[in-house]
Design an enzyme around this catalytic site. Sequence first.
Site, PDB file in Angstrom:
ATOM      1  N   LYS A  89     -18.253  18.238  -2.125  1.00 29.58           N
ATOM      2  CA  LYS A  89     -17.939  17.102  -3.001  1.00 29.58           C
ATOM      3  C   LYS A  89     -19.223  16.324  -3.262  1.00 29.58           C
ATOM      4  O   LYS A  89     -19.607  15.448  -2.481  1.00 29.58           O
ATOM      5  CB  LYS A  89     -16.870  16.217  -2.346  1.00 29.58           C
ATOM      6  CG  LYS A  89     -16.596  14.935  -3.122  1.00 29.58           C
ATOM      7  CD  LYS A  89     -15.308  14.264  -2.663  1.00 29.58           C
ATOM      8  CE  LYS A  89     -15.108  12.933  -3.344  1.00 29.58           C
ATOM      9  NZ  LYS A  89     -13.761  12.401  -3.165  1.00 29.58           N
TER      10      LYS A  89
ATOM     11  N   ARG B 225       0.850  -1.203   0.000  1.00 31.93           N
ATOM     12  CA  ARG B 225       0.000   0.000   0.000  1.00 31.93           C
ATOM     13  C   ARG B 225       0.882   1.248   0.000  1.00 31.93           C
ATOM     14  O   ARG B 225       0.608   2.225  -0.707  1.00 31.93           O
ATOM     15  CB  ARG B 225      -0.940  -0.003   1.212  1.00 31.93           C
ATOM     16  CG  ARG B 225      -1.970  -1.131   1.172  1.00 31.93           C
ATOM     17  CD  ARG B 225      -3.057  -0.968   2.224  1.00 31.93           C
ATOM     18  NE  ARG B 225      -2.612  -1.154   3.602  1.00 31.93           N
ATOM     19  CZ  ARG B 225      -2.634  -2.318   4.254  1.00 31.93           C
ATOM     20  NH1 ARG B 225      -3.066  -3.414   3.650  1.00 31.93           N
ATOM     21  NH2 ARG B 225      -2.221  -2.393   5.508  1.00 31.93           N
TER      22      ARG B 225
ATOM     23  N   LYS C  15     -12.075  15.012   4.800  1.00 33.62           N
ATOM     24  CA  LYS C  15     -13.238  14.538   4.052  1.00 33.62           C
ATOM     25  C   LYS C  15     -14.147  13.699   4.949  1.00 33.62           C
ATOM     26  O   LYS C  15     -13.665  12.930   5.779  1.00 33.62           O
ATOM     27  CB  LYS C  15     -12.778  13.682   2.877  1.00 33.62           C
ATOM     28  CG  LYS C  15     -13.930  12.993   2.142  1.00 33.62           C
ATOM     29  CD  LYS C  15     -13.449  12.058   1.057  1.00 33.62           C
ATOM     30  CE  LYS C  15     -14.003  10.669   1.296  1.00 33.62           C
ATOM     31  NZ  LYS C  15     -13.713   9.724   0.212  1.00 33.62           N
TER      32      LYS C  15
HETATM   33  P1  13P Z   1     -14.730   7.845  -6.549  1.00 23.65           P
HETATM   34  O1  13P Z   1     -14.292   9.003  -7.418  1.00 23.65           O
HETATM   35  O2  13P Z   1     -14.094   6.554  -6.897  1.00 23.65           O
HETATM   36  O3  13P Z   1     -16.226   7.813  -6.407  1.00 23.65           O
HETATM   37  O4  13P Z   1     -14.150   8.148  -5.102  1.00 23.65           O
HETATM   38  C1  13P Z   1     -14.203   9.415  -4.635  1.00 23.65           C
HETATM   39  C2  13P Z   1     -14.381   9.394  -3.179  1.00 23.65           C
HETATM   40  O5  13P Z   1     -13.528   9.816  -2.451  1.00 23.65           O
HETATM   41  C3  13P Z   1     -15.645   8.857  -2.645  1.00 23.65           C
HETATM   42  O6  13P Z   1     -15.744   9.158  -1.300  1.00 23.65           O
END
Ligand code: 13P
Length: 339
Positions: A218, A45, A135
């Site tokens: 997002k 990883r 996030k």
């Molecule tokens: P994806 O772009 O693969 O959907 O992942 C983005 C992400 O961080 C989802 O939480």
Amino acid sequence: MAHELHDTAQAIVADHRGILAADESTGTIKKRFDAIGLESTEENRRQYRQLLFTAPEMEESIGGVIMYDETIRQAADDGTPFADVLASKGVVPGIKVDTGAQDQAGFPGEKITEGLDGLRGRLEEYRKLGARFAKWRAVITIGEGIPSVGCIRANAHALARYAALCQEAGIVPIVEPEVLMDADNTIERCFDVTSRTLKWTFHELLVQRVDLRGALLKPNMVISGKGCPEQAPASRIAELTVECFLTHVPAAIPGIVFLSGGQSEVEATENLNAISQVGGPWPLSFSYGRALQQSALAAWNGEAANVESAQAVFAHRARMNALAAAGEWSAEVEEQVAV
Ligand code: 13P
């Protein structure tokens, strides 16, 4: 403090740059590695994240990287912590702080994201480790009779509590209310559910006194469900996405960074490009996981000899998406500069 948050949020999306979501949990990255037949060890990883973070010229298209708890504690071969590797390239280090979506009690088929308990202390530590943004992903599922208002409101409230704690810690919150794209619903249904989700999300953010200028959104694009027999074209996705966001997202938000949600790499680029061409009062960009990594992971295949070519594949994908964020991508450009 407020100014620092505003500056950080703006810096991440400046010059049409976007975000690399490399915050797959240990369980999720195992699934990705399984696809190339590679064992998911801590060292594998680390090697993989190093490949991405040290890719030449990625910083021209990537303004921020979201890491997972394990990753932000790891370092490159020369001992430099990953957060410093990124910061020295002008890429803002970020961290996923939710602890995952669990079944919501009393709401069959729906999820509530957890992780608020002890979050203040964890944010303090992450900031010391170099994180300047975070996030939290809420998951909204489309199905028969769902999503319920009980699920949307509980998730919106948790997102707002998280965002307020981040800002207190000097960390820019990415607020991610993801309406899943994998049901069989029409694009119009996605429009309706995304509208309701954004409405409650911004309501809660304002009630919890979150400074919108120091946060990023997002979201999912407004798009047909994967199982829907009628797939709306990019032009329709762009039209409905911007209409939805103009109604529900205040212009104070310094950036909207879309998730890819399982779209193919080129689809995610093409749709972002179409959305950017319609445009709105906010910078529009990407925060992709799968749509930035799929080809690069396959090109690497877990072999040291492939690192450079995999980095080129990743940098190319990132560049295509930065062009799309500017509304300047085309299928011809994709072909001309293909690696
Ligand atoms: P994806 O772009 O693969 O959907 O992942 C983005 C992400 O961080 C989802 O939480």
